[in-house]
Design a protein around this motif. Structure first.
Motif, mmCIF file in Angstrom:
data_model
loop_
_atom_site.group_PDB
_atom_site.id
_atom_site.type_symbol
_atom_site.label_atom_id
_atom_site.label_comp_id
_atom_site.label_asym_id
_atom_site.label_seq_id
_atom_site.Cartn_x
_atom_site.Cartn_y
_atom_site.Cartn_z
ATOM 1 N N UNK A 1 -16.779 -10.343 2.670
ATOM 2 C CA UNK A 1 -16.197 -9.495 3.065
ATOM 3 C C UNK A 1 -15.425 -8.777 2.698
ATOM 4 N N UNK A 2 -15.687 -8.216 1.881
ATOM 5 C CA UNK A 2 -14.835 -6.874 0.869
ATOM 6 C C UNK A 2 -14.799 -5.733 1.569
ATOM 7 N N UNK A 3 -14.510 -5.238 2.130
ATOM 8 C CA UNK A 3 -14.491 -3.697 2.748
ATOM 9 C C UNK A 3 -13.285 -3.857 3.247
ATOM 10 N N UNK A 4 -12.628 -3.201 2.570
ATOM 11 C CA UNK A 4 -11.145 -2.779 2.985
ATOM 12 C C UNK A 4 -9.872 -0.639 2.351
ATOM 13 N N UNK A 5 -8.821 -0.503 3.092
ATOM 14 C CA UNK A 5 -8.630 0.273 2.717
ATOM 15 C C UNK A 5 -7.261 -0.149 2.631
ATOM 16 N N UNK A 6 -6.726 1.199 1.544
ATOM 17 C CA UNK A 6 -5.549 0.336 0.858
ATOM 18 C C UNK A 6 -4.597 1.095 2.556
ATOM 19 N N UNK A 7 -5.041 1.449 3.322
ATOM 20 C CA UNK A 7 -3.494 2.163 3.904
ATOM 21 C C UNK A 7 -1.828 2.838 3.218
ATOM 22 N N UNK A 8 -1.927 3.632 5.002
ATOM 23 C CA UNK A 8 0.008 4.290 4.650
ATOM 24 C C UNK A 8 0.423 3.424 3.597
ATOM 25 N N UNK A 9 1.400 4.471 2.970
ATOM 26 C CA UNK A 9 2.996 3.679 2.777
ATOM 27 C C UNK A 9 3.638 4.447 3.432
ATOM 28 N N UNK A 10 5.102 3.903 3.831
ATOM 29 C CA UNK A 10 5.509 4.978 4.972
ATOM 30 C C UNK A 10 7.051 3.653 5.378
ATOM 31 N N UNK A 11 7.692 4.253 5.571
ATOM 32 C CA UNK A 11 8.334 3.176 7.021
ATOM 33 C C UNK A 11 7.481 2.901 8.323
ATOM 34 N N UNK B 1 5.434 -7.240 2.537
ATOM 35 C CA UNK B 1 4.934 -5.819 1.412
ATOM 36 C C UNK B 1 6.019 -4.399 2.524
ATOM 37 N N UNK B 2 7.321 -4.455 2.534
ATOM 38 C CA UNK B 2 8.271 -3.391 2.591
ATOM 39 C C UNK B 2 7.167 -1.863 2.846
ATOM 40 N N UNK B 3 6.707 -0.630 3.095
ATOM 41 C CA UNK B 3 6.231 0.217 3.606
ATOM 42 C C UNK B 3 5.122 -0.046 3.413
ATOM 43 N N UNK C 1 -3.575 5.257 -7.094
ATOM 44 C CA UNK C 1 -3.018 5.679 -5.923
ATOM 45 C C UNK C 1 -1.737 5.167 -5.260
ATOM 46 N N UNK C 2 -1.941 3.684 -5.321
ATOM 47 C CA UNK C 2 -0.601 2.977 -4.222
ATOM 48 C C UNK C 2 0.285 2.747 -5.118
ATOM 49 N N UNK C 3 0.606 2.575 -6.326
ATOM 50 C CA UNK C 3 1.470 2.644 -7.134
ATOM 51 C C UNK C 3 2.252 4.359 -6.968
ATOM 52 N N UNK C 4 1.724 5.179 -7.556
ATOM 53 C CA UNK C 4 2.170 6.690 -7.261
ATOM 54 C C UNK C 4 2.688 6.634 -5.701
ATOM 55 N N UNK C 5 2.088 6.493 -4.435
ATOM 56 C CA UNK C 5 2.252 6.426 -3.040
ATOM 57 C C UNK C 5 4.014 5.708 -3.150
ATOM 58 N N UNK D 1 6.226 5.215 -5.441
ATOM 59 C CA UNK D 1 6.859 5.726 -6.594
ATOM 60 C C UNK D 1 7.633 6.641 -5.929
ATOM 61 N N UNK D 2 6.688 7.620 -5.004
ATOM 62 C CA UNK D 2 7.184 9.028 -4.677
ATOM 63 C C UNK D 2 7.769 8.550 -2.983
ATOM 64 N N UNK D 3 7.627 7.378 -2.750
ATOM 65 C CA UNK D 3 8.671 7.030 -1.623
ATOM 66 C C UNK D 3 10.161 6.950 -1.867
ATOM 67 N N UNK D 4 10.570 6.275 -2.750
ATOM 68 C CA UNK D 4 11.481 5.525 -3.194
ATOM 69 C C UNK D 4 12.151 6.350 -4.326
ATOM 70 N N UNK D 5 11.536 7.560 -4.959
ATOM 71 C CA UNK D 5 11.882 8.617 -5.751
ATOM 72 C C UNK D 5 12.066 7.634 -7.266
#
Length: 259
Positions: free
Chosen positions: A88-98, A149-151, A195-199, A201-205
């Motif tokens: 069972x490997x399928x998954x998505x990262x989901x949103x980053x945000x408060x 995992x915050x955000x 993509x996760x790291x970029x999102x 980084x954008x969240x916290x500036x």
């Protein structure tokens, strides 16, 4: 002493198996004599898999879609004639945000793919595994299933759910000789983590480079994990060497200390 060579002709379904971690798992299993069927949501990845492994099955399938999963297992039964293991490997990262900013639809989509998809595939797989006499299920969780995992609350909640699902299944299916374990990858090299790291980084500036270093500083070995490392753990768990391992949550992450 049992070795890590797989039993000949093992029949395995790998969800989201045409790219990323799933593709590494499928490639390694095929290299070791396994009959593999993969599913994926991306037709171009499936085409690439079919070209590389013409003797193995590949189906388009969104694991959160109940009807699509039913069709997938019709194709698995036709192609493999049964099943010895489910990955069972399928998954998505989901949103980053408060949490106040995350859309409920994005929450539901993350849970549907990362957790409900595992239930749907397992629901169809277990009768086939019981018919085979023994079997194994490997559920992909995450270091986020061990740490808060915050955000990234939808993703973390889903991956914690995978741990509970795994431990419950191990107790339920153990008397039928079916082993169930979870693998918890950490910071995996590849485009999804970029993509996760970029999102984040954008969240916290912060810059991408600074955020990437923050991630590395939370790993004891100070390096990312490769998808091939996760595949090697799957190979071990499906081999005779893993015959008495069940109900476990196995980190393959360089020892992630926090997220």
């Amino acid at each position: 002493m049992p070795g890590i060579a797989l039993n000949p002709g093992l029949r395995v379904l790998v969800t989201a198996g045409a790219s990323g971690i799933g593709r590494s798992i499928a490639d390694l299993l095929i290299e070791n004599g396994t009959r593999v069927h993969v599913c994926d949501v991306a037709e171009h990845h499936l085409a690439d898999f079919r070209a590389a492994h013409p003797g193995h099955g590949a189906s388009i399938c969104d694991v959160s879609d109940e009807a699509a999963v039913g069709k997938l297992f019709d194709e698995v039964r036709k192609g493999l004639g049964g099943l010895d293991a489910l990955i069972n490997n399928a998954g998505i990262a989901g949103p980053t945000g408060g949490v106040e900013d995350i859309a409920p639809a994005d929450w539901r989509r993350t849970i549907d793919v990362c957790l409900t998809g595992q239930f749907l595939c397992t629901h169809h797989a277990v009768p086939l595994l019981k018919q085979a006499g023994n079997g194994a299920i490997v559920n992909l969780s995450s270091a986020a299933g061990r740490h808060g995992y915050a955000f990234r609350t939808p993703y973390s909640a889903a991956k914690w759910g995978v741990i509970g699902f795994t431990q419950s299944l191990a107790k339920e299916l153990g008397p039928s000789g079916i082993r169930v374990n979870a693998i918890l990858p950490g910071v995996i090299r590849g485009p999804r983590m970029v993509g996760v790291i970029r999102a984040r980084a954008g969240q916290v500036g912060e810059s991408y480079e600074a955020m990437e270093q923050e991630y590395l500083n939370r790993i004891s070995l100070r390096r990312m994990t490769g998808p091939e490392d996760v595949a090697a753990m799957v190979l071990f768990l499906l081999s005779p060497a893993g015959i008495n391992i069940s109900g476990q949550s196995l980190g393959v992450d360089g020892n992630v200390e926090s997220l």
